[in-house]
Design an enzyme around this catalytic site. Structure first.
Site, PDB file in Angstrom:
ATOM      1  N   GLU A 200      -7.602  -5.207  -0.325  1.00  0.00           N
ATOM      2  CA  GLU A 200      -8.521  -6.078  -1.452  1.00  0.00           C
ATOM      3  C   GLU A 200      -8.102  -7.552  -1.233  1.00  0.00           C
ATOM      4  O   GLU A 200      -9.003  -8.523  -1.695  1.00  0.00           O
ATOM      5  CB  GLU A 200      -7.886  -5.797  -2.713  1.00  0.00           C
ATOM      6  CG  GLU A 200      -7.392  -4.197  -3.183  1.00  0.00           C
ATOM      7  CD  GLU A 200      -8.721  -3.779  -3.854  1.00  0.00           C
ATOM      8  OE1 GLU A 200      -9.912  -4.468  -3.696  1.00  0.00           O
ATOM      9  OE2 GLU A 200      -8.751  -2.726  -4.366  1.00  0.00           O
TER      10      GLU A 200
ATOM     11  N   HIS B 203       0.710  -1.284   0.071  1.00  0.00           N
ATOM     12  CA  HIS B 203      -0.010  -0.101   0.066  1.00  0.00           C
ATOM     13  C   HIS B 203       0.903   1.211   0.002  1.00  0.00           C
ATOM     14  O   HIS B 203       1.993   1.305   0.634  1.00  0.00           O
ATOM     15  CB  HIS B 203      -1.060   0.004   1.211  1.00  0.00           C
ATOM     16  CG  HIS B 203      -1.896   0.884   1.028  1.00  0.00           C
ATOM     17  ND1 HIS B 203      -2.038   2.282   1.418  1.00  0.00           N
ATOM     18  CD2 HIS B 203      -3.236   0.768   0.464  1.00  0.00           C
ATOM     19  CE1 HIS B 203      -3.121   2.870   1.035  1.00  0.00           C
ATOM     20  NE2 HIS B 203      -3.915   1.692   0.507  1.00  0.00           N
TER      21      HIS B 203
HETATM   22  C1  COA Z   1      -0.609  -0.732  -3.759  1.00  0.00           C
HETATM   23  C2  COA Z   1       0.463  -0.310  -4.682  1.00  0.00           C
HETATM   24  C3  COA Z   1       0.233  -0.085  -6.150  1.00  0.00           C
HETATM   25  C4  COA Z   1       1.457   0.401  -3.915  1.00  0.00           C
HETATM   26  O1  COA Z   1       2.491   0.924  -4.805  1.00  0.00           O
HETATM   27  P1  COA Z   1       3.931   1.837  -4.584  1.00  0.00           P
HETATM   28  O2  COA Z   1       3.652   2.776  -3.203  1.00  0.00           O
HETATM   29  O3  COA Z   1       3.798   2.863  -5.949  1.00  0.00           O
HETATM   30  O4  COA Z   1       5.056   0.976  -4.341  1.00  0.00           O
HETATM   31  P2  COA Z   1       5.792   0.440  -5.385  1.00  0.00           P
HETATM   32  O5  COA Z   1       4.978  -0.161  -6.591  1.00  0.00           O
HETATM   33  O6  COA Z   1       6.763   1.437  -6.002  1.00  0.00           O
HETATM   34  O7  COA Z   1       6.616  -0.624  -4.559  1.00  0.00           O
HETATM   35  C5  COA Z   1       7.705  -0.516  -3.833  1.00  0.00           C
HETATM   36  C6  COA Z   1       8.562  -1.904  -3.573  1.00  0.00           C
HETATM   37  O8  COA Z   1       7.502  -2.676  -2.898  1.00  0.00           O
HETATM   38  C7  COA Z   1       7.429  -3.892  -3.821  1.00  0.00           C
HETATM   39  N1  COA Z   1       6.007  -4.116  -3.890  1.00  0.00           N
HETATM   40  C8  COA Z   1       4.797  -3.575  -3.567  1.00  0.00           C
HETATM   41  N2  COA Z   1       3.848  -3.889  -3.663  1.00  0.00           N
HETATM   42  C9  COA Z   1       4.194  -5.434  -3.825  1.00  0.00           C
HETATM   43  C10 COA Z   1       3.340  -6.481  -4.123  1.00  0.00           C
HETATM   44  N3  COA Z   1       1.867  -6.729  -4.061  1.00  0.00           N
HETATM   45  N4  COA Z   1       4.015  -7.505  -4.274  1.00  0.00           N
HETATM   46  C11 COA Z   1       5.492  -7.700  -4.364  1.00  0.00           C
HETATM   47  N5  COA Z   1       6.062  -6.659  -4.160  1.00  0.00           N
HETATM   48  C12 COA Z   1       5.524  -5.399  -3.899  1.00  0.00           C
HETATM   49  C13 COA Z   1       7.640  -3.274  -5.334  1.00  0.00           C
HETATM   50  O9  COA Z   1       8.201  -4.391  -6.042  1.00  0.00           O
HETATM   51  C14 COA Z   1       8.776  -2.275  -4.954  1.00  0.00           C
HETATM   52  O10 COA Z   1      10.029  -3.051  -4.624  1.00  0.00           O
HETATM   53  P3  COA Z   1      11.452  -2.796  -5.446  1.00  0.00           P
HETATM   54  O11 COA Z   1      11.742  -1.297  -5.028  1.00  0.00           O
HETATM   55  O12 COA Z   1      12.327  -3.769  -4.921  1.00  0.00           O
HETATM   56  O13 COA Z   1      11.011  -3.010  -6.878  1.00  0.00           O
HETATM   57  C15 COA Z   1       1.342  -1.745  -4.891  1.00  0.00           C
HETATM   58  O14 COA Z   1       1.592  -2.118  -3.364  1.00  0.00           O
HETATM   59  C16 COA Z   1       0.899  -2.809  -5.821  1.00  0.00           C
HETATM   60  O15 COA Z   1       0.775  -2.805  -6.899  1.00  0.00           O
HETATM   61  N6  COA Z   1      -0.038  -3.770  -4.896  1.00  0.00           N
HETATM   62  C17 COA Z   1      -0.528  -4.899  -5.815  1.00  0.00           C
HETATM   63  C18 COA Z   1      -2.014  -4.252  -6.261  1.00  0.00           C
HETATM   64  C19 COA Z   1      -2.999  -4.174  -5.116  1.00  0.00           C
HETATM   65  O16 COA Z   1      -3.129  -4.867  -4.184  1.00  0.00           O
HETATM   66  N7  COA Z   1      -3.755  -2.900  -5.450  1.00  0.00           N
HETATM   67  C20 COA Z   1      -4.522  -2.678  -4.333  1.00  0.00           C
HETATM   68  C21 COA Z   1      -4.358  -1.425  -3.733  1.00  0.00           C
HETATM   69  S1  COA Z   1      -5.515  -1.003  -2.437  1.00  0.00           S
END
Ligand code: COA
Length: 514
Positions: A452, A399
């Protein structure tokens, strides 16, 4: 501005002094009264001239919510050893380094001695009037942690795992109140009395009906896109509804007119969604049932049977918990569109588009797909490790704001247990192992299950089909979007940020047409 000329502004230039203080053994009532009398949002707790804690209006709200005795001591409620800033710190770097913590007030300390206090709001104001090219480098990607507005609707405290609607803990509202009450709270600012609840429900009932002009085109839309996600057709029909009902630019409307439209859209969204879903499945549309509350009627229109009370309550708790959540992407979208003065339907349609993405609202069906793919508990470790090692994301984890348990996830896990939902055991095992494996493979990232993860498990147990998971999220979030639209319209300024240009240096000669 004079102090800024010739040199960068320092914290000493903008801090307030003398500082309003309290002592650790003082009563919370006395410290709270001083805060009120002196019109400050916090008092610094001191031992002699050394700061030992900070006691803020947020703590006063927590105290009130916990019905704590007035003679409780400040040290029981303060944040001990608060972060501080030096008086000679440059304002922009102080703002940048402190902005991600969610502080409102920071003690200014020189050699261990309290010399002033500075508010994040003041730091931000000064940081914002720096030249754009200076500031642009400071803005984090994805605007993480950047404060873009003031709101009285609610807030998310990512480090604490807490969020609230107005002055109430959102999870407590989901545990204790019907959805209509929370809707009323968001739109009117207070929880309703019994009479107000009855009047509100009465007001909503006729607003659930889809107008004939819109209803008549739904079969053709469903036929044109029988396999499209219902959310995509909601986007289309929400636009049509606004146009058919003559929604005018919000800039030209009175608050009362915009409120009527907000209510109309939130009330009719479930009806539109169920009609779209049923028509796509070649089933007859079911008219709203005036005997039923908002959520029970939603499930009724989906399936045609009066739903079981425990299923209504499960979906209702999910919907209350997802009404609002800070400046998430779809809410921000709704506010940006409203800031242009566009009509309310335009803002809601834009918000639906933002919500549809898998990184925002599109994850619950994917999280359930993941549980299906994993299948049994013994396969979980291998599946999770392979997925993370491949660089793929685990759906329902991570998140932007929460760096600890997402309180919505915690509540939905208990709802899933209460409903004895299919897959709940696999889900609990996968959640635990995923958190452990993510901690091992992505140390320092602080990844936990988000809202979610159990949303799909709960909705599935309550009979909501997979294709309707994200639409159900939209039906609840519409209440939050419209609360933000009303707030934005009531005190509007066009939202128009800047970007740093990083392409080839201009101006290059324009080549003639070949
Ligand atoms: C929610 C979300 C978009 C937040 O994104 P964000 O703040 O931009 O974080 P990032 O995508 O930059 O991730 C930061 C790090 O954590 C990791 N990470 C974040 N969520 C992850 C996940 N669900 N599974 C595995 N790794 C994850 C990323 O790979 C990244 O690692 P890295 O720097 O080694 O590549 C992201 O966690 C995600 O895509 N989650 C899955 C989708 C989801 O559940 N969405 C519903 C949100 S309520």
């Amino acid at each position: 501005m004079a102090a800024a000329e010739g040199r960068a502004r320092t914290v000493a230039d903008i801090m307030s002094r003398p500082v309003v203080t309290a002592t650790a053994d003082e009563s919370v009532a006395a410290a709270g009264a001083r805060m009120r009398d002196m019109r400050v949002g916090s008092v610094v707790v001191v031992d002699g001239d050394k700061p030992v804690g900070i006691f803020t209006e947020r703590d006063v709200v927590r105290l009130a919510a916990a019905a704590a005795p007035a003679e409780d001591r400040v040290e029981q409620w303060m944040t001990p050893n608060p972060d501080s800033v030096a008086p000679d710190a440059d304002v922009i770097s102080a703002f940048t380094s402190l902005s991600e913590h969610g502080y409102r007030h920071i003690p200014v300390v020189d050699g261990g001695v309290l010399v002033g206090i500075v508010s994040m709001r003041d730091l931000m104001r000064i940081a914002q009037i720096q030249p754009a090219e200076h500031l642009a480098h400071e803005v984090p990607r994805g605007l993480e942690g950047v404060v873009v507005a003031e709101t009285t609707i609610g807030d998310v405290r990512g480090l604490e795992g807490f969020y609230h609607y107005r002055q109430y803990d959102a999870i407590e509202l989901a545990e204790m109140r019907p959805l209509e009450d929370v809707w009323y709270l968001l739109h009117h600012g207070d929880l309703p009395t019994r009479e107000q609840r009855d009047a509100f429900s009465e007001e909503l009932r006729p607003l659930r009906e889809v107008p004939d002009r819109v209803a008549s085109v739904l079969p053709a839309l469903a036929q044109a896109a029988p396999d499209a996600p219902p959310l995509d057709l909601l986007r289309t029909t929400a636009s049509l509804l606004g146009a058919a009902e003559g929604f005018q630019p919000s800039l030209d409307l009175l608050d009362i007119e915009l409120r009527a439209q907000a209510l109309r859209v939130c009330a009719v969204v479930p009806t539109l969604l169920c009609a779209i879903y049923r028509l796509q499945h070649r089933l007859p549309v079911i008219e709203p049932n005036p005997e039923l509350g908002h959520v029970a009627n939603y499930l009724y229109m989906m399936h045609g049977d009066v739903p079981e009370p425990e299923h209504v309550r499960g979906v209702e708790q999910y919907m209350i918990a997802t009404i609002d959540h800070g400046f998430n992407a779809s809410t921000f979208t709704a506010r940006v569109i409203t800031s242009t003065g566009a009509d309310l339907a335009a803002a809601v349609v834009g918000a639906i588009g933002a919500l549809s993405g898998p990184l925002h609202g599109g994850a619950p069906s994917r999280a359930l797909d993941m549980l299906d793919e994993i299948g049994t508990i013994d396969k979980a470790d291998g599946w999770l490790r392979d997925t993370v090692a491949r660089g793929d994301k685990l759906m329902g984890f991570g998140h932007r704001v929460y760096k600890t348990d997402d309180p919505r996830n915690v509540m939905l896990r208990s709802v899933a247990e209460r409903l004895d939902a299919p897959k709940v055991d696999v889900a609990k095992h996968v959640e635990q192992r995923a958190v452990e494996i993510l901690a091992e493979l992505k140390p320092d990232r602080k990844l936990y299950a988000n809202v979610e993860f159990y949303a799909g498990v709960v909705m599935n147990a309550c009979g909501v089909p997979r294709g309707m998971f994200t639409p159900t999220f939209a039906a609840s979030r519409a209440i939050g979007w419209t609360a933000h639209i009303l707030e934005q319209a009531a005190d509007n300024r066009l939202i128009r940020p800047s970007a740093t240009y990083v392409g080839p240096p201009p101006p290059q000669p324009v080549p003639p047409v070949e």
